[in-house]
Motif scaffolding. Sequence first.
Motif, mmCIF file in Angstrom:
data_model
loop_
_atom_site.group_PDB
_atom_site.id
_atom_site.type_symbol
_atom_site.label_atom_id
_atom_site.label_comp_id
_atom_site.label_asym_id
_atom_site.label_seq_id
_atom_site.Cartn_x
_atom_site.Cartn_y
_atom_site.Cartn_z
ATOM 1 N N LEU A 45 0.824 -1.203 0.000
ATOM 2 C CA LEU A 45 0.000 0.000 0.000
ATOM 3 C C LEU A 45 0.858 1.253 0.000
ATOM 4 O O LEU A 45 0.580 2.214 -0.725
ATOM 5 C CB LEU A 45 -0.922 -0.003 1.224
ATOM 6 N N GLU A 46 1.914 1.262 0.814
ATOM 7 C CA GLU A 46 2.778 2.429 0.918
ATOM 8 C C GLU A 46 3.512 2.715 -0.386
ATOM 9 O O GLU A 46 3.793 3.877 -0.701
ATOM 10 C CB GLU A 46 3.768 2.244 2.063
ATOM 11 N N ASN A 47 3.832 1.681 -1.128
ATOM 12 C CA ASN A 47 4.526 1.876 -2.406
ATOM 13 C C ASN A 47 3.569 2.138 -3.569
ATOM 14 O O ASN A 47 4.019 2.498 -4.665
ATOM 15 C CB ASN A 47 5.388 0.650 -2.728
ATOM 16 N N SER A 48 2.266 1.942 -3.340
ATOM 17 C CA SER A 48 1.284 2.109 -4.410
ATOM 18 C C SER A 48 0.507 3.412 -4.303
ATOM 19 O O SER A 48 -0.247 3.763 -5.219
ATOM 20 C CB SER A 48 0.277 0.946 -4.394
ATOM 21 N N ILE A 49 0.676 4.132 -3.203
ATOM 22 C CA ILE A 49 -0.212 5.253 -2.895
ATOM 23 C C ILE A 49 -0.089 6.415 -3.879
ATOM 24 O O ILE A 49 -1.080 7.104 -4.155
ATOM 25 C CB ILE A 49 0.037 5.751 -1.446
ATOM 26 N N ASP A 50 1.097 6.657 -4.432
ATOM 27 C CA ASP A 50 1.270 7.866 -5.245
ATOM 28 C C ASP A 50 1.188 7.642 -6.744
ATOM 29 O O ASP A 50 1.102 8.607 -7.502
ATOM 30 C CB ASP A 50 2.603 8.538 -4.914
ATOM 31 N N LEU A 51 1.190 6.391 -7.197
ATOM 32 C CA LEU A 51 1.174 6.173 -8.643
ATOM 33 C C LEU A 51 0.264 5.022 -9.055
ATOM 34 O O LEU A 51 -0.672 5.211 -9.828
ATOM 35 C CB LEU A 51 2.594 5.930 -9.160
ATOM 36 N N PHE A 52 0.503 3.826 -8.523
ATOM 37 C CA PHE A 52 -0.223 2.654 -9.011
ATOM 38 C C PHE A 52 -1.722 2.736 -8.723
ATOM 39 O O PHE A 52 -2.550 2.635 -9.648
ATOM 40 C CB PHE A 52 0.364 1.377 -8.414
ATOM 41 N N ILE A 53 -2.100 2.914 -7.466
ATOM 42 C CA ILE A 53 -3.528 2.988 -7.130
ATOM 43 C C ILE A 53 -4.191 4.203 -7.768
ATOM 44 O O ILE A 53 -5.304 4.087 -8.306
ATOM 45 C CB ILE A 53 -3.719 2.949 -5.598
ATOM 46 N N PRO A 54 -3.556 5.398 -7.762
ATOM 47 C CA PRO A 54 -4.159 6.515 -8.503
ATOM 48 C C PRO A 54 -4.380 6.220 -9.984
ATOM 49 O O PRO A 54 -5.379 6.664 -10.562
ATOM 50 C CB PRO A 54 -3.139 7.642 -8.311
ATOM 51 N N LEU A 55 -3.469 5.462 -10.606
ATOM 52 C CA LEU A 55 -3.657 5.096 -12.012
ATOM 53 C C LEU A 55 -4.879 4.201 -12.192
ATOM 54 O O LEU A 55 -5.644 4.350 -13.152
ATOM 55 C CB LEU A 55 -2.411 4.398 -12.547
ATOM 56 N N MET A 56 -5.069 3.251 -11.264
ATOM 57 C CA MET A 56 -6.229 2.368 -11.342
ATOM 58 C C MET A 56 -7.526 3.164 -11.168
ATOM 59 O O MET A 56 -8.528 2.920 -11.855
ATOM 60 C CB MET A 56 -6.140 1.277 -10.272
ATOM 61 N N VAL A 57 -7.512 4.116 -10.242
ATOM 62 C CA VAL A 57 -8.683 4.959 -10.020
ATOM 63 C C VAL A 57 -8.950 5.844 -11.234
ATOM 64 O O VAL A 57 -10.109 6.049 -11.638
ATOM 65 C CB VAL A 57 -8.482 5.822 -8.755
ATOM 66 N N MET A 58 -7.892 6.356 -11.830
ATOM 67 C CA MET A 58 -8.012 7.223 -12.995
ATOM 68 C C MET A 58 -8.713 6.511 -14.153
ATOM 69 O O MET A 58 -9.482 7.128 -14.900
ATOM 70 C CB MET A 58 -6.630 7.694 -13.431
#
Length: 326
Positions: A110-123
């Motif tokens: 989660l800490e490594n995904s918060i600024d890029l990976f998860i935002p990309l999925m939400v986008m």
Amino acid sequence: MNKLVQNEMMKLIAKKRLVVIALIIGVLVVLFTYAQYKQVQTQREKLGTSDWRTILQQQIVDTTNRLSSSRISDEWKKQLQISLQQQQYYLDHDINPAEPGAPTFMRIFLENSIDLFIPLMVMVIASDLVSSEHSLGTVKLLLTRPVRRWQVLLSKYITLCLAVSLIIAIAGFLSYAISGFVFGYKGFGTPILTGFNVTDEGLNTSDVKLLSLWKFLLMDFGLVWFVAIVVGTLSFMLSVLIRSTAAGMGVMLAALISGAILNNMVSSWESAKYFFMVNLRLTDYMKGNAPPIEGMNLSFSMSVLLVWWAAALFVSFIVFTKKDVY
């Protein structure tokens, strides 16, 4: 309103984007799990032991050696000094900072995904909610219903919030379920330290608190969800302003990638701290990492993101209710 939200959810499910996102998260978790497993194996082979104290002592030695190099910048040297102080603090208090187990892996993921990976999925979800109605020509049919425009848009935004929550839940479940096969499923009661504060003098440990990992995870999930909602709202605004889904996704993708780059380059650009993409790594404050720009803290970053969220939501509703549809 309930029927509008239900209709939007049915359209979202019919596009099967949530299924694709779940598959992408699953594949990435498998790769991360394997990489973490290989890292642990390499450390054991190199040091000849699985004792975390010995491993942490070696990390302290490695960090100290890197600090003695004249090739590293002053900014990176400060980061290493803070990391060294944290490692020593964990060792002095006999607490393993990386207790093996699925809960620890879930936290790191989660800490490594918060600024890029998860935002990309939400986008991927948010950028399509309104613009797709224009590209498919269904927006006129949608607006002929006996409901106000703001209600139509609100139903789409509620659907977005539900989708964001589902994406976070999927990421948490898959990271726990898949990594547990390798690292085991125990560890929610593992102690973890939080409350490290980075000051001009270095690392301040006066406010450090000992928490169970499950409590720390709840805070991590809350921060990740908050960041995902902010990014989703900004993408939602672009979906209202730009009728092309691809163009909206391109703008947000450029912003997120530039944020990942700026985080390593903006220490001397003080005004950059008001960009939303520089404030996305909220979990770094929980770990006590140095902020990208001196003076930033959790309250400041959350306030900046809250302003961006409110502005994006305001613009979305004003534009959608006022502009002509043709």
